[in-house]
Design an enzyme around this catalytic site. Structure first.
Site, PDB file in Angstrom:
ATOM      1  N   CYS A 139       0.841  -1.200   0.000  1.00 46.86           N
ATOM      2  CA  CYS A 139       0.000   0.000   0.000  1.00 46.86           C
ATOM      3  C   CYS A 139       0.878   1.252   0.000  1.00 46.86           C
ATOM      4  O   CYS A 139       1.702   1.435   0.898  1.00 46.86           O
ATOM      5  CB  CYS A 139      -0.918  -0.006   1.211  1.00 46.86           C
ATOM      6  SG  CYS A 139      -2.069   1.395   1.233  1.00 46.86           S
TER       7      CYS A 139
ATOM      8  N   LYS B   8       2.023  -9.590  -0.276  1.00 45.24           N
ATOM      9  CA  LYS B   8       2.004  -8.773  -1.501  1.00 45.24           C
ATOM     10  C   LYS B   8       2.935  -7.588  -1.298  1.00 45.24           C
ATOM     11  O   LYS B   8       2.780  -6.833  -0.333  1.00 45.24           O
ATOM     12  CB  LYS B   8       0.594  -8.278  -1.817  1.00 45.24           C
ATOM     13  CG  LYS B   8       0.490  -7.566  -3.166  1.00 45.24           C
ATOM     14  CD  LYS B   8      -0.959  -7.228  -3.495  1.00 45.24           C
ATOM     15  CE  LYS B   8      -1.082  -6.689  -4.922  1.00 45.24           C
ATOM     16  NZ  LYS B   8      -0.494  -5.347  -5.079  1.00 45.24           N
TER      17      LYS B   8
ATOM     18  N   GLY C 263       0.602  -6.143 -12.680  1.00 42.22           N
ATOM     19  CA  GLY C 263       0.857  -4.861 -13.294  1.00 42.22           C
ATOM     20  C   GLY C 263       0.638  -4.834 -14.793  1.00 42.22           C
ATOM     21  O   GLY C 263       1.236  -5.619 -15.530  1.00 42.22           O
ATOM     22  N   ASP C 264      -0.246  -3.926 -15.255  1.00 49.03           N
ATOM     23  CA  ASP C 264      -0.417  -3.609 -16.678  1.00 49.03           C
ATOM     24  C   ASP C 264      -0.915  -4.768 -17.527  1.00 49.03           C
ATOM     25  O   ASP C 264      -0.521  -4.910 -18.686  1.00 49.03           O
ATOM     26  CB  ASP C 264       0.895  -3.087 -17.277  1.00 49.03           C
ATOM     27  CG  ASP C 264       1.326  -1.771 -16.657  1.00 49.03           C
ATOM     28  OD1 ASP C 264       0.538  -1.202 -15.897  1.00 49.03           O
ATOM     29  OD2 ASP C 264       2.462  -1.334 -16.925  1.00 49.03           O
TER      30      ASP C 264
END
Length: 657
Positions: free
Chosen positions: A401, A440, A503-504
């Site tokens: 985060c 994570k 990601g992406d």
């Protein structure tokens, strides 16, 4: 290129939506649309006249030109500074989304449940008990059909339901479809609810954390030197050597636990099993018959294994990854789901709003929860609490985060720089959990300094079952592209521990390239939430290896399903309707570009389209950057907004006008 247009033509097309033949036009709403047009024109005047790019890009281009051409006096710079300043942080002054009339004329729950004579508060109750008086001030119904009544045969909200005309009989009695209700009788659709008894124990600090206390008592020999364990907002208890009041055990005077600000060490210490007089057995084995729980400990090889390699993992999305949204993604092919990030201290205090994040729908066959915290005592106790009270397949630690509110307290990404505390948290949670523990993380805190490759081997050694790596640093947040080459390096280092990449990933081609990097699986996060249910069918595209040119009608049907799931979850009364509305009117609808309009495939996550006209009116409406159009979409689903309704995003954004 035939779909490209200017800003004026784009909004003119939307203003013409009330003409006959339009898909969503309504002749009865012409006056309201005229008012909307005036608001739009006022809003458009504040934006630059450039037609080729969205407002966010234009402002940046102008600012760059101004910086190069003229450097004028300090007075002129001060005037331009507010325009150049990036919008960051929360909109703390945004109005409450609940209508003003909601609290003033609320009906007592005892009346809604059909037992008006059994109100616990009696004459002291501040809610209404007269149904007629309540109905006199109740807003008009939003529709003729109630999704709860149609699905379950009974609406528990009775006269307070905003679709009550579908199930109210004579004398405002709630009608029940007995045959349909009997089909659902005894079935538990949503699990992991917070019981009143457990909430009372947590609020009164009567819940016993036996395993966590045993682990925390052993922390001092390992980390008592205090090196590398301090973070902002952390305090050590100064009188650890002094025995606490009410403790009769000689070993209980040692207090190696680090307490968070605002917590009472004395009250927490009184939770020790040895200090309670309620018959709970002490943690130290005594003479007499012993159970397996007293003398044995679950070995890592005996724990339930998390076998999700190659599966599609829906990331825990704060605010947006709610239960109705996860149901939509599950329907389109998500294999693994995870609840929204929950703060461990709020869970330990028994906050209903935080426990609601742990709810699990019966269709979620592989489900986990994500916890956020900065200290080993609260995180270990929270893990033991969840291990004993809810049903999950794994527990995830949020070490990715990036927001300041979490980072400055030592949580989220800050744990990557606090290795001692990070280790204590992972080892402690792993020791009290019967399910796998996952972590994570991001590549690091600073943009060009990657540290994940150094931390991952330690995480594996500490006992975690899996790591998910987001290919960006904290400073990057969600800008620029994710570093998949670095993710591939970390996947090799993590072996044999599974590593998921994140990601992406916005198409099946992106997913294929990611799997070729050697990761065990992929986590899909913002890509499915590019604007509240814009592309949850990404899971279907990946599994079927194709680009889905989904029509605007199909997209609208998905929004309808989300609305129905939201009414089931949050309720069909005024509060539930407005909660659902806030999650359908979001400022990211234009982020998705229909496949049939693209010049090249696939679309990239950070691409921003110019103004374009869709293949029909509804597709154009969904591409609008105007907040009034987002609200109009919510009105198509949930009826007109309340008179006092105003929409303002929770966080400030450069793209919002």
């Amino acid at each position: 290129r035939r779909f490209l247009t200017s800003k004026e033509e784009f909004h003119a097309f939307l203003r013409a939506g009330s003409e006959p033949g339009s898909q969503v036009g309504d002749e009865g709403k012409e006056e309201k649309k005229e008012e909307d047009e005036e608001k739009k024109e006022e809003q458009e005047e504040q934006v630059s006249s450039c037609q080729s790019e969205p407002p966010a890009k234009r402002v940046r281009a102008e600012d760059l030109g101004q910086d190069e051409e003229n450097q004028e006096g300090a007075g002129a710079d001060e005037k331009e500074l507010p325009e150049r300043k990036r919008a960051r942080g929360q909109n703390k002054s945004r109005p409450c989304m609940k209508p003003n009339h909601y609290e003033q004329s609320r009906l007592c729950p005892s009346v809604t449940q059909g037992c008006p004579g059994k109100c616990f508060y009696g004459p002291r109750c501040r809610f209404l008990h007269d149904v007629g008086e309540y109905l006199a001030g109740k807003p008009s119904d939003l529709g003729q059909r109630c999704v709860l009544f149609d699905t379950f045969g009974r609406c528990p909200y009775g006269v307070t339901c905003r679709f009550a005309c579908a199930h109210l009989g004579d004398g405002h009695q709630n009608i029940v479809n007995a045959a349909l209700a009997q089909q659902w009788e005894g079935k538990l659709l949503v699990r992991n609810n917070l019981s009143k008894d457990l909430q009372h124990q947590l609020r009164k600090r009567k819940f016993v954390f036996q395993k966590a206390e045993e682990y925390l008592r052993g922390l001092k020999p390992r980390g008592g030197d205090g090196k590398g364990g301090k973070a902002m907002g952390e305090q050590e208890v100064s009188n650890c050597a002094a025995p606490q009041e009410g403790l009769g055990d000689g070993d209980s005077h040692e207090c190696p636990v680090l307490w968070e600000q605002g917590e009472d060490p004395k009250a927490e210490a009184l939770q020790s099993p040895s200090s309670r007089g309620d018959g709970v057995a002490p943690s130290v084995p005594t003479v007499g018959p012993l159970t397996d729980e007293d003398v044995t400990k679950l070995r890592p090889c005996e724990k339930k294994k998390l076998e999700i390699q190659g599966k599609l993992y829906l990331a825990p999305l704060t605010t947006c990854g709610n239960l109705p949204f996860r149901r939509i993604c599950k329907r389109f092919g998500a294999d693994v789901t995870c609840g929204e990030m929950a703060v461990c201290t709020n869970l330990l205090q028994g906050q209903s709003s935080e426990w609601a994040l742990l709810k699990r729908h019966h269709t979620e066959d592989i489900f986990g929860v994500q916890l956020e915290g900065a200290f080993p005592d609260t995180m270990t106790k929270c893990a033991e609490l969840l291990n004993r009270t809810i049903e999950v397949d794994f527990v995830d630690i949020n070490v990715g985060c990036p927001i300041d509110l979490v980072y400055k307290k030592g949580g989220g990404c800050a744990l990557m720089t606090r290795s001692n505390k990070f280790e204590q948290i992972v080892r402690g949670m792993n020791s009290v959990l019967d399910v796998p523990l996952t972590v994570k993380i991001r590549t690091g805190v600073q943009e060009k300094i990657n540290v994940a490759h150094k931390i991952i081997p330690k995480i594996r050694e500490w006992g975690a079952s899996m790591v998910t790596l987001h290919g960006r640093s904290r400073e990057q947040r969600y800008t620029r592209s994710a570093d998949w080459e670095y993710i591939a390096e970390c996947a090799k280092i993590a072996s044999p521990m599974p590593l998921f990449g994140n990601g992406d990933i916005l198409s099946y081609e992106d997913a294929n390239r990611a799997m070729e990097m050697g990761v065990s699986g992929i986590m899909i996060a913002r890509q499915v939430f590019v604007g509240a249910l814009i592309k949850p069918w990404l899971f279907t595209e990946i599994k079927e290896q194709r680009h889905w040119d989904i029509s605007s009608g199909e997209r609208f049907d998905i929004l309808k399903d989300f609305t129905n799931y939201g009414l089931e979850h949050w309720g069909s009364d005024t509060q539930g309707v407005e909660k659902t509305r806030t999650l359908t009117a979001v400022p990211s609808h234009p982020r998705y570009i229909p496949v049939g309009l693209l010049e090249h495939l696939p679309q990239r996550i950070n691409e921003r389209p110019p103004y374009y006209l869709g293949r029909d009116y509804l597709e154009t409406l969904m591409a609008s950057q105007n907040v009034d159009d987002w609200i109009r979409i919510s009105e198509l689903l949930l009826g007109p907004v309340p008179p006092s309704f105003t929409f303002l995003p929770k966080h400030k954004a450069n793209s919002y006008r």
